[in-house]
Design a protein around this motif. Structure first.
Motif, mmCIF file in Angstrom:
data_model
loop_
_atom_site.group_PDB
_atom_site.id
_atom_site.type_symbol
_atom_site.label_atom_id
_atom_site.label_comp_id
_atom_site.label_asym_id
_atom_site.label_seq_id
_atom_site.Cartn_x
_atom_site.Cartn_y
_atom_site.Cartn_z
ATOM 1 N N LEU A 49 -0.703 8.234 -4.986
ATOM 2 C CA LEU A 49 -1.718 9.322 -4.772
ATOM 3 C C LEU A 49 -0.957 10.615 -4.625
ATOM 4 O O LEU A 49 -1.492 11.795 -4.978
ATOM 5 C CB LEU A 49 -2.401 8.878 -3.378
ATOM 6 C CG LEU A 49 -3.481 7.658 -3.495
ATOM 7 C CD1 LEU A 49 -4.050 7.370 -2.278
ATOM 8 C CD2 LEU A 49 -4.680 7.890 -4.509
ATOM 9 N N LEU A 75 0.668 2.559 -3.395
ATOM 10 C CA LEU A 75 -0.602 3.352 -3.840
ATOM 11 C C LEU A 75 -0.403 4.610 -3.098
ATOM 12 O O LEU A 75 -0.948 5.747 -3.580
ATOM 13 C CB LEU A 75 -1.791 2.523 -2.993
ATOM 14 C CG LEU A 75 -3.128 3.192 -3.127
ATOM 15 C CD1 LEU A 75 -3.447 3.447 -4.534
ATOM 16 C CD2 LEU A 75 -4.190 2.529 -2.515
ATOM 17 N N GLU A 76 0.116 4.852 -1.867
ATOM 18 C CA GLU A 76 0.293 6.309 -1.290
ATOM 19 C C GLU A 76 1.347 7.015 -2.042
ATOM 20 O O GLU A 76 0.688 8.420 -2.320
ATOM 21 C CB GLU A 76 0.601 6.123 0.045
ATOM 22 C CG GLU A 76 -0.337 5.269 1.085
ATOM 23 C CD GLU A 76 0.130 5.020 2.620
ATOM 24 O OE1 GLU A 76 1.488 4.797 2.522
ATOM 25 O OE2 GLU A 76 -0.798 5.267 3.337
ATOM 26 N N ASP A 130 -11.495 4.437 0.647
ATOM 27 C CA ASP A 130 -11.094 5.027 1.969
ATOM 28 C C ASP A 130 -9.809 5.571 1.576
ATOM 29 O O ASP A 130 -9.423 7.042 1.850
ATOM 30 C CB ASP A 130 -10.707 4.264 2.847
ATOM 31 C CG ASP A 130 -10.360 4.634 4.258
ATOM 32 O OD1 ASP A 130 -11.306 5.457 4.991
ATOM 33 O OD2 ASP A 130 -9.151 4.701 4.562
ATOM 34 N N PHE A 131 -8.876 5.346 0.589
ATOM 35 C CA PHE A 131 -7.584 5.704 0.181
ATOM 36 C C PHE A 131 -7.990 6.896 -0.897
ATOM 37 O O PHE A 131 -7.212 7.686 -0.823
ATOM 38 C CB PHE A 131 -6.782 4.741 -0.605
ATOM 39 C CG PHE A 131 -5.764 3.828 0.461
ATOM 40 C CD1 PHE A 131 -4.634 4.219 0.473
ATOM 41 C CD2 PHE A 131 -6.161 2.870 1.175
ATOM 42 C CE1 PHE A 131 -3.516 3.579 1.506
ATOM 43 C CE2 PHE A 131 -5.569 2.161 2.121
ATOM 44 C CZ PHE A 131 -4.227 2.580 2.120
ATOM 45 N N TYR A 187 0.995 -1.233 0.056
ATOM 46 C CA TYR A 187 0.039 0.008 -0.153
ATOM 47 C C TYR A 187 0.903 1.020 0.199
ATOM 48 O O TYR A 187 0.444 2.416 -0.300
ATOM 49 C CB TYR A 187 -0.892 -0.018 1.146
ATOM 50 C CG TYR A 187 -2.121 -0.691 0.899
ATOM 51 C CD1 TYR A 187 -3.135 -0.265 0.347
ATOM 52 C CD2 TYR A 187 -2.136 -2.107 1.186
ATOM 53 C CE1 TYR A 187 -4.308 -1.154 -0.072
ATOM 54 C CE2 TYR A 187 -3.559 -2.908 1.022
ATOM 55 C CZ TYR A 187 -4.561 -2.497 0.433
ATOM 56 O OH TYR A 187 -5.529 -3.196 0.087
ATOM 57 N N ILE A 220 -11.929 -0.398 0.903
ATOM 58 C CA ILE A 220 -10.568 -0.045 0.988
ATOM 59 C C ILE A 220 -10.115 1.005 -0.072
ATOM 60 O O ILE A 220 -9.525 1.957 0.438
ATOM 61 C CB ILE A 220 -9.418 -1.091 1.142
ATOM 62 C CG1 ILE A 220 -9.751 -2.019 2.333
ATOM 63 C CG2 ILE A 220 -8.181 -0.664 1.223
ATOM 64 C CD1 ILE A 220 -9.037 -3.367 2.287
#
Length: 301
Positions: free
Chosen positions: A151, A147-148, A283-284, A144, A280
């Motif tokens: 973003l 993914l962060e 939420d991200f 993850y 999930i």
């Protein structure tokens, strides 16, 4: 893309295609059954989990067109109620007038390069189950944290997997990995579909069936036979399902080790897994925003 060759071969048959998000198509099919007012002959959608359900509830008309024996039997219902018609894949797409193909992002981590900040457009994964599975597989490898970092690149999030192509074509953004495109584009086309060498790309066997209450069953059978003909399979935008047809310059889809059509089918059948991951992702990323990109009027019934 779906009807051109068929209409040329059978010009006296009027054919109407409704292109919509699969999660709307399947609800429309179920609602028509409830109303007893089916208006659809053939359905082929991304939601491969619907076909066993529809067969179980007697909604499908078995038919085995010529060429079906050349399709991987793992993607053919044993009774011929439904079967794979062609292969779709989502991966990297760039406009080579903006980013040369050799400089385009290929692996998932390439989208973290500083020069791509504010230049990425992606389909919401929690609005499209195929993209959702793609994200699940990439995150399984990179975590993850990837993914962060993605973003932090400020990607533009859109609805529909064709929308990124339009955004890239307009020059507003430069790259995506959540769209399909022609394996061999027409001459003069500057858009390119680029597969990763190591990371996962999403591919699945687009499944089709004839509905039991099809208003035009003979035409429906003719259409399915055409879709599995060598002529139509050779003209596929991406991969054919017939094993005796190959696309120049590309390996058969089952020879790529970094995609998993069977895994996608298992994912789609596990609705609890799908719904948990959707939550999930929301939420991200935040809630899905925007109208249905296909513009289909859902009040037509």
């Amino acid at each position: 893309m779906y009807t051109a060759g068929f209409s040329e071969m059978f010009p006296d048959i009027d054919i109407e295609v409704t292109v919509d998000l699969s999660k709307y198509h399947n609800a429309r099919i179920d609602a028509q059954r409830i109303r007893g007012d089916n208006r659809v002959d053939v359905v082929h959608v991304q939601t491969v989990n619907d076909f066993p359900y529809w067969k179980q509830h007697g909604l499908l008309q078995p038919y085995r067109p010529d060429g079906l024996d050349e399709v991987d039997p793992d993607f053919v219902d044993p009774d011929g109620a439904y079967y794979a018609l062609f292969v779709f894949a989502f991966s990297n797409v760039v406009d080579t007038k903006v980013i040369p193909e050799e400089q385009g992002p290929r692996e998932a981590t390439d989208y973290l390069r500083p020069e791509l900040k504010d230049r990425i457009v992606l389909t919401y994964p929690h609005d499209d189950d195929a993209v959702l599975f793609q994200f699940e597989q990439i995150i399984a490898k990179h975590g993850y944290g990837w993914l962060e970092k993605l973003l932090a690149q400020n990607p533009m999030w859109v609805r529909g997997t064709a929308t990124p192509l339009a955004v890239i074509g307009s020059g507003e953004r430069a790259a995506t990995f959540t769209s399909f495109y022609y394996l061999n584009p027409p001459a003069g086309d500057s858009m390119r579909f680029i597969l990763p060498k190591e990371d996962f790309f999403q591919a699945w066997y687009q499944t089709g069936a004839i509905l039991k209450d099809a208003p035009h069953p003979a035409a429906a059978k003719l259409y399915m036979s055409y879709r599995l003909s060598q002529q139509a399979q050779q003209a596929s935008a991406q991969w054919p399902t017939r094993r005796d047809v190959q696309i120049p310059g590309w390996k058969p889809i089952d020879q790529y080790g970094n995609t998993d059509p069977r895994g996608f089918r298992e994912f789609m059948l596990d609705r609890a897994r799908v719904e948990r991951l959707r939550g999930i992702m929301e939420d991200f990323i935040g809630p899905v925003q925007g109208d249905n990109p296909t513009g289909v009027d859902r009040s037509w019934h």
